[in-house]
Motif scaffolding. Structure first.
Motif, mmCIF file in Angstrom:
data_model
loop_
_atom_site.group_PDB
_atom_site.id
_atom_site.type_symbol
_atom_site.label_atom_id
_atom_site.label_comp_id
_atom_site.label_asym_id
_atom_site.label_seq_id
_atom_site.Cartn_x
_atom_site.Cartn_y
_atom_site.Cartn_z
ATOM 1 N N GLY A 74 0.814 -1.203 0.000
ATOM 2 C CA GLY A 74 0.000 0.000 0.000
ATOM 3 C C GLY A 74 0.844 1.248 0.000
ATOM 4 N N ARG A 75 0.199 2.379 0.264
ATOM 5 C CA ARG A 75 0.879 3.664 0.200
ATOM 6 C C ARG A 75 2.031 3.766 1.196
ATOM 7 N NH1 ARG A 75 -2.130 7.393 -2.761
ATOM 8 N NH2 ARG A 75 -4.198 6.654 -3.350
ATOM 9 N N GLU A 76 1.905 3.070 2.337
ATOM 10 C CA GLU A 76 2.986 3.139 3.318
ATOM 11 C C GLU A 76 4.280 2.538 2.778
ATOM 12 O OE1 GLU A 76 0.922 -0.754 3.818
ATOM 13 O OE2 GLU A 76 0.286 1.326 3.581
ATOM 14 N N SER A 77 4.155 1.623 1.814
ATOM 15 C CA SER A 77 5.344 0.999 1.241
ATOM 16 C C SER A 77 6.167 1.987 0.418
ATOM 17 C CB SER A 77 4.945 -0.190 0.369
ATOM 18 O OG SER A 77 4.321 -1.195 1.141
ATOM 19 N N ILE A 78 5.514 3.004 -0.120
ATOM 20 C CA ILE A 78 6.241 4.015 -0.891
ATOM 21 C C ILE A 78 7.266 4.697 0.005
ATOM 22 C CG2 ILE A 78 6.034 6.138 -2.238
ATOM 23 C CD1 ILE A 78 3.095 5.312 -2.803
ATOM 24 N N LEU A 79 6.846 5.073 1.213
ATOM 25 C CA LEU A 79 7.749 5.719 2.168
ATOM 26 C C LEU A 79 8.854 4.759 2.605
ATOM 27 C CD1 LEU A 79 8.589 8.012 4.048
ATOM 28 C CD2 LEU A 79 6.906 7.180 5.712
ATOM 29 N N VAL A 80 8.495 3.506 2.842
ATOM 30 C CA VAL A 80 9.511 2.534 3.264
ATOM 31 C C VAL A 80 10.554 2.345 2.174
ATOM 32 C CG1 VAL A 80 9.931 0.156 4.008
ATOM 33 C CG2 VAL A 80 7.893 1.361 4.792
ATOM 34 N N HIS A 81 10.126 2.324 0.922
ATOM 35 C CA HIS A 81 11.081 2.237 -0.188
ATOM 36 C C HIS A 81 12.068 3.404 -0.137
ATOM 37 C CE1 HIS A 81 8.323 -0.392 -2.955
ATOM 38 N NE2 HIS A 81 8.970 -1.108 -2.053
ATOM 39 N N HIS A 82 11.540 4.610 0.092
ATOM 40 C CA HIS A 82 12.408 5.792 0.194
ATOM 41 C C HIS A 82 13.410 5.624 1.344
ATOM 42 C CE1 HIS A 82 10.898 8.536 -2.817
ATOM 43 N NE2 HIS A 82 9.658 8.446 -2.385
ATOM 44 N N GLN A 83 12.920 5.136 2.458
ATOM 45 C CA GLN A 83 13.799 4.951 3.621
ATOM 46 C C GLN A 83 14.892 3.937 3.335
ATOM 47 O OE1 GLN A 83 10.823 3.857 6.494
ATOM 48 N NE2 GLN A 83 10.457 5.975 7.149
ATOM 49 N N ILE A 84 14.556 2.868 2.624
ATOM 50 C CA ILE A 84 15.545 1.846 2.265
ATOM 51 C C ILE A 84 16.645 2.456 1.401
ATOM 52 C CG2 ILE A 84 15.918 -0.265 0.930
ATOM 53 C CD1 ILE A 84 13.090 -1.138 1.873
ATOM 54 N N ILE A 85 16.250 3.250 0.414
ATOM 55 C CA ILE A 85 17.238 3.887 -0.465
ATOM 56 C C ILE A 85 18.150 4.807 0.340
ATOM 57 C CG2 ILE A 85 17.566 5.459 -2.410
ATOM 58 C CD1 ILE A 85 14.847 4.456 -3.486
ATOM 59 N N ASP A 86 17.558 5.618 1.198
ATOM 60 C CA ASP A 86 18.354 6.551 2.007
ATOM 61 C C ASP A 86 19.341 5.805 2.899
ATOM 62 O OD1 ASP A 86 17.030 8.695 0.890
ATOM 63 O OD2 ASP A 86 15.621 8.936 2.567
ATOM 64 N N LEU A 87 18.911 4.722 3.509
ATOM 65 C CA LEU A 87 19.785 3.943 4.390
ATOM 66 C C LEU A 87 20.917 3.286 3.604
ATOM 67 C CD1 LEU A 87 17.049 2.321 6.663
ATOM 68 C CD2 LEU A 87 18.810 3.937 7.416
ATOM 69 N N CYS A 88 20.597 2.802 2.426
ATOM 70 C CA CYS A 88 21.634 2.190 1.586
ATOM 71 C C CYS A 88 22.652 3.229 1.136
ATOM 72 C CB CYS A 88 21.000 1.507 0.378
ATOM 73 S SG CYS A 88 20.068 0.006 0.757
ATOM 74 N N GLU A 89 22.162 4.415 0.760
ATOM 75 C CA GLU A 89 23.076 5.478 0.346
ATOM 76 C C GLU A 89 23.983 5.892 1.498
ATOM 77 O OE1 GLU A 89 21.513 8.183 -3.233
ATOM 78 O OE2 GLU A 89 20.350 8.434 -1.391
ATOM 79 N N ALA A 90 23.472 5.805 2.713
ATOM 80 C CA ALA A 90 24.270 6.155 3.893
ATOM 81 C C ALA A 90 25.187 5.024 4.327
ATOM 82 C CB ALA A 90 23.341 6.541 5.045
ATOM 83 N N GLY A 91 25.074 3.879 3.650
ATOM 84 C CA GLY A 91 25.919 2.737 3.984
ATOM 85 C C GLY A 91 25.458 1.953 5.192
ATOM 86 N N ASN A 92 24.216 2.175 5.633
ATOM 87 C CA ASN A 92 23.682 1.499 6.809
ATOM 88 C C ASN A 92 22.959 0.224 6.365
ATOM 89 O OD1 ASN A 92 22.576 0.697 9.229
ATOM 90 N ND2 ASN A 92 21.960 2.771 9.842
ATOM 91 N N ALA A 93 23.729 -0.796 6.061
ATOM 92 C CA ALA A 93 23.168 -2.038 5.527
ATOM 93 C C ALA A 93 22.259 -2.737 6.523
ATOM 94 C CB ALA A 93 24.300 -2.971 5.094
ATOM 95 N N ALA A 94 22.607 -2.716 7.790
ATOM 96 C CA ALA A 94 21.825 -3.425 8.800
ATOM 97 C C ALA A 94 20.425 -2.831 8.941
ATOM 98 C CB ALA A 94 22.547 -3.391 10.144
ATOM 99 N N ALA A 95 20.347 -1.496 8.998
ATOM 100 C CA ALA A 95 19.043 -0.849 9.132
ATOM 101 C C ALA A 95 18.205 -1.032 7.869
ATOM 102 C CB ALA A 95 19.223 0.637 9.436
ATOM 103 N N ALA A 96 18.844 -0.955 6.702
ATOM 104 C CA ALA A 96 18.130 -1.166 5.445
ATOM 105 C C ALA A 96 17.598 -2.586 5.372
ATOM 106 C CB ALA A 96 19.048 -0.884 4.258
ATOM 107 N N ALA A 97 18.406 -3.530 5.831
ATOM 108 C CA ALA A 97 17.993 -4.932 5.820
ATOM 109 C C ALA A 97 16.802 -5.151 6.742
ATOM 110 C CB ALA A 97 19.152 -5.832 6.239
ATOM 111 N N ASP A 98 16.781 -4.476 7.880
ATOM 112 C CA ASP A 98 15.638 -4.579 8.794
ATOM 113 C C ASP A 98 14.361 -4.095 8.113
ATOM 114 O OD1 ASP A 98 17.140 -5.603 10.877
ATOM 115 O OD2 ASP A 98 17.436 -3.660 11.860
#
Length: 233
Positions: A177-201
């Protein structure tokens, strides 16, 4: 619909075409639970040789979407929630692993591709386009699957993702749903920051969502799809 491509046949690409076509017909409900798939009829419907269909059906048995039937036939299985939950647990872990391995390998173009896929996803949510939504979601996660450098991840996802996608279509919007759009953004931001563990969560949490959804009973029987035309899978 885009699902992770199958292991390519070393003998005949028509086997792969048959495999993908039949798999999607089951996932989308064109071949509904209880439908009997006879090799000769499927071969005629998708315009491939019978031995190609036989090999494709044999490979599909491993996904749990079909089971052996009488003579040269297979039967489409019920969309079973327990089976899907088993698959979901494996798929969630595979996507977690993909993100953990891919984060230090991501390039700028990978992030551009992920953002484009998420925009497709958002547009599909607005339009209520189930096929495009699931295709865009797969395209988003596909970036990490290919970037992670572990071919076993894609092989496992090929086997188990269709089981989940079939149930997701029964309750579109309850899981994705719409909440997944925000989560996708958060995953990208975490990956760009090099935070693999948080992105994986975050990724694992998205794929674990299936366990929190109640599904209706499977729909009625389906029919043979139109002849295979190639290219749209």
């Amino acid at each position: 619909m885009l699902l992770w491509p199958p292991r390519r046949s070393t003998r005949n690409t028509r086997v792969d075409e048959a495999y993908i076509f039949i798999r999607e017909a089951i996932v989308t409900g064109t071949y509904a639970p209880g439908v009997v798939l006879r090799e000769s009829e499927v071969a005629t419907a998708i315009n491939v040789q019978r031995d190609c269909v036989r090999e494709a059906l044999h490979r599909l048995e491993a996904t749990g979407l079909i089971t052996p039937g009488p003579r040269d036939s297979r039967v489409v299985t019920d969309a079973d929630l327990d089976v899907a939950l088993d698959a979901q647990a494996v798929v969630a872990k595979m996507h977690r692993l993909a993100i953990e391995l891919a984060t230090p390998r991501f390039t700028h173009s990978d992030f551009v591709e992920m953002r484009a896929a998420n925009q497709r996803f958002a547009d599909a949510i607005v339009d209520g386009d189930v096929d495009e939504c699931l295709a865009a979601d797969d395209a988003f996660h596909d970036v990490a699957v290919h970037a992670c450098g572990n071919s076993a991840v894609a092989t496992v996802l090929e086997q188990f993702t269709p089981v989940i996608r079939r149930l997701e279509r029964l309750r579109f919007g309850a899981i994705i749903g719409r909440e997944s759009i925000l989560v996708h953004h958060q995953i990208i931001d975490l990956c760009e920051a090099g935070n693999a563990a948080a992105a994986a969560d975050k990724v694992e949490g998205m794929w674990q969502a299936l366990s929190r959804v109640s599904f209706p009973a499977p729909r009625g029987r389906g029919s043979v799809p139109p002849p295979f035309r190639g290219g749209n899978y």
